[in-house]
Design an enzyme around this catalytic site. Structure first.
Site, mmCIF file in Angstrom:
data_model
loop_
_atom_site.group_PDB
_atom_site.id
_atom_site.type_symbol
_atom_site.label_atom_id
_atom_site.label_comp_id
_atom_site.label_asym_id
_atom_site.label_seq_id
_atom_site.Cartn_x
_atom_site.Cartn_y
_atom_site.Cartn_z
ATOM 1 N N LYS A 74 -21.750 -49.258 -43.311
ATOM 2 C CA LYS A 74 -21.155 -48.346 -44.314
ATOM 3 C C LYS A 74 -19.671 -48.660 -44.518
ATOM 4 O O LYS A 74 -19.203 -48.788 -45.646
ATOM 5 C CB LYS A 74 -21.309 -46.872 -43.882
ATOM 6 C CG LYS A 74 -22.746 -46.422 -43.683
ATOM 7 C CD LYS A 74 -22.839 -44.963 -43.294
ATOM 8 C CE LYS A 74 -22.176 -44.601 -41.990
ATOM 9 N NZ LYS A 74 -22.783 -45.238 -40.786
ATOM 10 N N ARG A 79 -22.766 -35.434 -43.454
ATOM 11 C CA ARG A 79 -23.631 -35.828 -42.345
ATOM 12 C C ARG A 79 -24.555 -34.701 -41.913
ATOM 13 O O ARG A 79 -25.325 -34.873 -40.969
ATOM 14 C CB ARG A 79 -22.742 -36.174 -41.155
ATOM 15 C CG ARG A 79 -22.717 -37.629 -40.759
ATOM 16 C CD ARG A 79 -21.672 -37.718 -39.684
ATOM 17 N NE ARG A 79 -21.753 -38.855 -38.850
ATOM 18 C CZ ARG A 79 -21.047 -39.956 -39.023
ATOM 19 N NH1 ARG A 79 -20.273 -40.104 -40.068
ATOM 20 N NH2 ARG A 79 -21.117 -40.914 -38.142
ATOM 21 N N ARG A 139 -18.674 -55.303 -32.533
ATOM 22 C CA ARG A 139 -17.675 -54.889 -33.538
ATOM 23 C C ARG A 139 -16.254 -54.864 -32.955
ATOM 24 O O ARG A 139 -16.032 -54.393 -31.858
ATOM 25 C CB ARG A 139 -18.004 -53.486 -34.061
ATOM 26 C CG ARG A 139 -16.878 -52.934 -34.955
ATOM 27 C CD ARG A 139 -17.274 -51.748 -35.747
ATOM 28 N NE ARG A 139 -17.698 -50.627 -34.942
ATOM 29 C CZ ARG A 139 -18.235 -49.504 -35.446
ATOM 30 N NH1 ARG A 139 -18.403 -49.393 -36.743
ATOM 31 N NH2 ARG A 139 -18.596 -48.536 -34.647
ATOM 32 N N ARG A 161 -14.212 -49.910 -30.258
ATOM 33 C CA ARG A 161 -14.243 -48.448 -30.257
ATOM 34 C C ARG A 161 -14.912 -47.913 -28.989
ATOM 35 O O ARG A 161 -15.908 -48.454 -28.536
ATOM 36 C CB ARG A 161 -14.998 -47.933 -31.498
ATOM 37 C CG ARG A 161 -14.107 -47.839 -32.732
ATOM 38 C CD ARG A 161 -14.843 -47.556 -34.003
ATOM 39 N NE ARG A 161 -15.857 -46.516 -33.948
ATOM 40 C CZ ARG A 161 -16.601 -46.140 -34.992
ATOM 41 N NH1 ARG A 161 -16.424 -46.721 -36.165
ATOM 42 N NH2 ARG A 161 -17.490 -45.200 -34.876
ATOM 43 N N ARG A 204 -25.495 -41.508 -30.651
ATOM 44 C CA ARG A 204 -25.124 -41.417 -32.072
ATOM 45 C C ARG A 204 -26.335 -41.649 -32.965
ATOM 46 O O ARG A 204 -26.497 -40.980 -33.987
ATOM 47 C CB ARG A 204 -24.016 -42.436 -32.394
ATOM 48 C CG ARG A 204 -22.646 -41.987 -31.875
ATOM 49 C CD ARG A 204 -21.676 -43.145 -31.772
ATOM 50 N NE ARG A 204 -21.489 -43.850 -33.026
ATOM 51 C CZ ARG A 204 -21.039 -45.098 -33.113
ATOM 52 N NH1 ARG A 204 -20.734 -45.773 -32.026
ATOM 53 N NH2 ARG A 204 -20.884 -45.655 -34.286
HETATM 54 P P1 AP5 Z 1 -19.630 -51.051 -39.873
HETATM 55 O O1 AP5 Z 1 -19.360 -51.352 -41.301
HETATM 56 O O2 AP5 Z 1 -18.482 -50.713 -39.000
HETATM 57 O O3 AP5 Z 1 -20.812 -49.950 -39.756
HETATM 58 P P2 AP5 Z 1 -20.787 -48.384 -40.040
HETATM 59 O O4 AP5 Z 1 -22.061 -48.065 -40.731
HETATM 60 O O5 AP5 Z 1 -19.520 -47.979 -40.691
HETATM 61 O O6 AP5 Z 1 -20.878 -47.865 -38.550
HETATM 62 P P3 AP5 Z 1 -20.055 -46.698 -37.825
HETATM 63 O O7 AP5 Z 1 -20.264 -46.924 -36.351
HETATM 64 O O8 AP5 Z 1 -18.640 -46.639 -38.286
HETATM 65 O O9 AP5 Z 1 -20.817 -45.465 -38.301
HETATM 66 P P4 AP5 Z 1 -20.787 -44.093 -37.684
HETATM 67 O O10 AP5 Z 1 -21.375 -43.343 -38.792
HETATM 68 O O11 AP5 Z 1 -21.470 -43.943 -36.394
HETATM 69 O O12 AP5 Z 1 -19.229 -43.886 -37.278
HETATM 70 P P5 AP5 Z 1 -18.068 -43.053 -37.951
HETATM 71 O O13 AP5 Z 1 -16.800 -43.746 -37.730
HETATM 72 O O14 AP5 Z 1 -18.453 -42.660 -39.324
HETATM 73 O O15 AP5 Z 1 -20.408 -52.315 -39.256
HETATM 74 C C1 AP5 Z 1 -20.772 -52.354 -37.906
HETATM 75 C C2 AP5 Z 1 -20.646 -53.797 -37.386
HETATM 76 O O16 AP5 Z 1 -21.630 -54.596 -38.026
HETATM 77 C C3 AP5 Z 1 -19.303 -54.468 -37.689
HETATM 78 O O17 AP5 Z 1 -18.960 -55.297 -36.612
HETATM 79 C C4 AP5 Z 1 -19.586 -55.310 -38.960
HETATM 80 O O18 AP5 Z 1 -18.763 -56.452 -39.033
HETATM 81 C C5 AP5 Z 1 -21.042 -55.675 -38.749
HETATM 82 N N1 AP5 Z 1 -21.818 -55.782 -39.992
HETATM 83 C C6 AP5 Z 1 -21.766 -54.943 -41.073
HETATM 84 N N2 AP5 Z 1 -22.643 -55.324 -42.012
HETATM 85 C C7 AP5 Z 1 -23.276 -56.430 -41.513
HETATM 86 C C8 AP5 Z 1 -24.303 -57.285 -42.020
HETATM 87 N N3 AP5 Z 1 -24.858 -57.089 -43.230
HETATM 88 N N4 AP5 Z 1 -24.713 -58.324 -41.244
HETATM 89 C C9 AP5 Z 1 -24.151 -58.519 -40.007
HETATM 90 N N5 AP5 Z 1 -23.193 -57.765 -39.481
HETATM 91 C C10 AP5 Z 1 -22.751 -56.711 -40.230
HETATM 92 O O19 AP5 Z 1 -18.093 -41.710 -37.072
HETATM 93 C C11 AP5 Z 1 -17.653 -41.739 -35.717
HETATM 94 C C12 AP5 Z 1 -17.718 -40.329 -35.145
HETATM 95 O O20 AP5 Z 1 -16.842 -39.446 -35.874
HETATM 96 C C13 AP5 Z 1 -19.097 -39.627 -35.215
HETATM 97 O O21 AP5 Z 1 -19.929 -39.987 -34.141
HETATM 98 C C14 AP5 Z 1 -18.668 -38.159 -35.179
HETATM 99 O O22 AP5 Z 1 -18.320 -37.773 -33.866
HETATM 100 C C15 AP5 Z 1 -17.394 -38.147 -36.023
HETATM 101 N N6 AP5 Z 1 -17.692 -37.915 -37.449
HETATM 102 C C16 AP5 Z 1 -17.486 -38.782 -38.472
HETATM 103 N N7 AP5 Z 1 -17.866 -38.233 -39.637
HETATM 104 C C17 AP5 Z 1 -18.334 -37.006 -39.359
HETATM 105 C C18 AP5 Z 1 -18.899 -35.972 -40.146
HETATM 106 N N8 AP5 Z 1 -19.072 -36.101 -41.465
HETATM 107 N N9 AP5 Z 1 -19.278 -34.815 -39.519
HETATM 108 C C19 AP5 Z 1 -19.104 -34.660 -38.190
HETATM 109 N N10 AP5 Z 1 -18.599 -35.610 -37.375
HETATM 110 C C20 AP5 Z 1 -18.215 -36.778 -37.956
HETATM 111 MG MG MG Z 2 -17.843 -46.799 -40.129
#
Ligand code: AP5
Ligand code: MG
Length: 219
Positions: free
Chosen positions: A15, A90, A129, A162, A173
């Protein structure tokens, strides 16, 4: 035209990676709820410290504070053209709140790209990552390596792993996603807004699928 897109999908599916690319190519603002929490933590705000207690366990931060943070972010001038929401909403309560908020901004959720990938692929991507300290640029030691190990290609800042990418937190997660976020798939499908995108291909191929599906011109 003001456009609001919601990127939906499990942790590690890409994402953040795709939101950054789409934002550069379309001019829409990129809003990542996770990045906003991490920025707050870096600045040691009360919100950041509170959010960290949930994030470190792989749990969701409570809806009320998350919604208030997104409302504030959407009010900033760079969102006048529209925004790509990454990681928000979410929960069903967050989705309802977003609909109400966007009505105030005379808009609505236009489309919801839902990126999918197999669970073992998510775990592999997250374990490799590396994220940049300064601006959250995303790399992967196997799939998208930086030119110089440990250094961001874009701003030269340090790359870090991270805390919540530890294997057991990743499992939690994914479980939380399936339990609390996956109901949004039906919510947006019923509204005819869901666009399924196969995230098992390369980063560039997924970007192309997204741009084609959204019928957006790459600048
Ligand atoms: P990346 O693009 O970083 O993936 P992502 O989908 O953004 O994964 P996240 O871990 O950031 O998602 P998340 O939803 O768990 O975390 P968030 O920060 O939102 O890609 C991942 C890896 O794969 C990278 O190394 C990239 O290079 C590689 N990659 C990407 N595409 C690829 C491809 N096609 N082929 C190969 N490799 C690829 O949330 C973190 C925490 O914050 C949550 O757990 C929660 O505690 C809190 N939080 C955030 N938002 C909310 C909300 N709305 N409500 C409540 N709590 C929240
Ligand atoms: Mg992300």
């Amino acid at each position: 035209m003001t456009r609001y897109l919601v990127l939906l999908g499990p942790p590690g599916v890409g994402k953040g990676t795709q939101a950054k690319i789409l934002s550069e190519r379309t001019g829409l603002a990129h809003i990542s709820s996770g990045d906003l929490f991490r920025e707050n933590l870096k600045n040691q705000t009360e919100l950041g410290k509170m959010a960290q207690t949930y994030m470190s366990r792989g749990e969701l931060v409570p809806d009320d504070v998350t919604i208030a943070m997104i409302r504030q972010r959407l009010s900033r001038p760079d969102c006048a053209v529209g925004a790509i929401l990454d990681g928000f909403p979410r929960t069903p309560a967050q989705a309802d709140a977003l609909d109400a908020m966007l009505q105030e901004f005379k808009g609505c959720v236009d489309a919801v790209p839902f990126i999918t990938a197999a669970e073992d692929v998510l775990v592999e991507r997250l374990s490799g990552r590396w994220t940049c300290r300064a601006h959250g640029h995303i790399f992967n030691e196997k799939f998208n390596p930086p030119q110089k190990t440990g250094v961001c290609d874009f701003d030269g800042s340090e790359l870090y792993q991270r805390d919540d990418d530890k294997a057991e937190t990743v499992k939690r997660r994914i479980h939380v996603y399936l339990e609390q976020t996956s109901p949004l798939i039906a919510y947006y499908r019923d509204q005819g807004k869901l666009i399924e995108i196969d995230g098992m291909h390369s980063i560039e191929q997924v970007s192309q699928s997204l741009l084609t599906a959204l019928k957006m011109q790459s600048s």
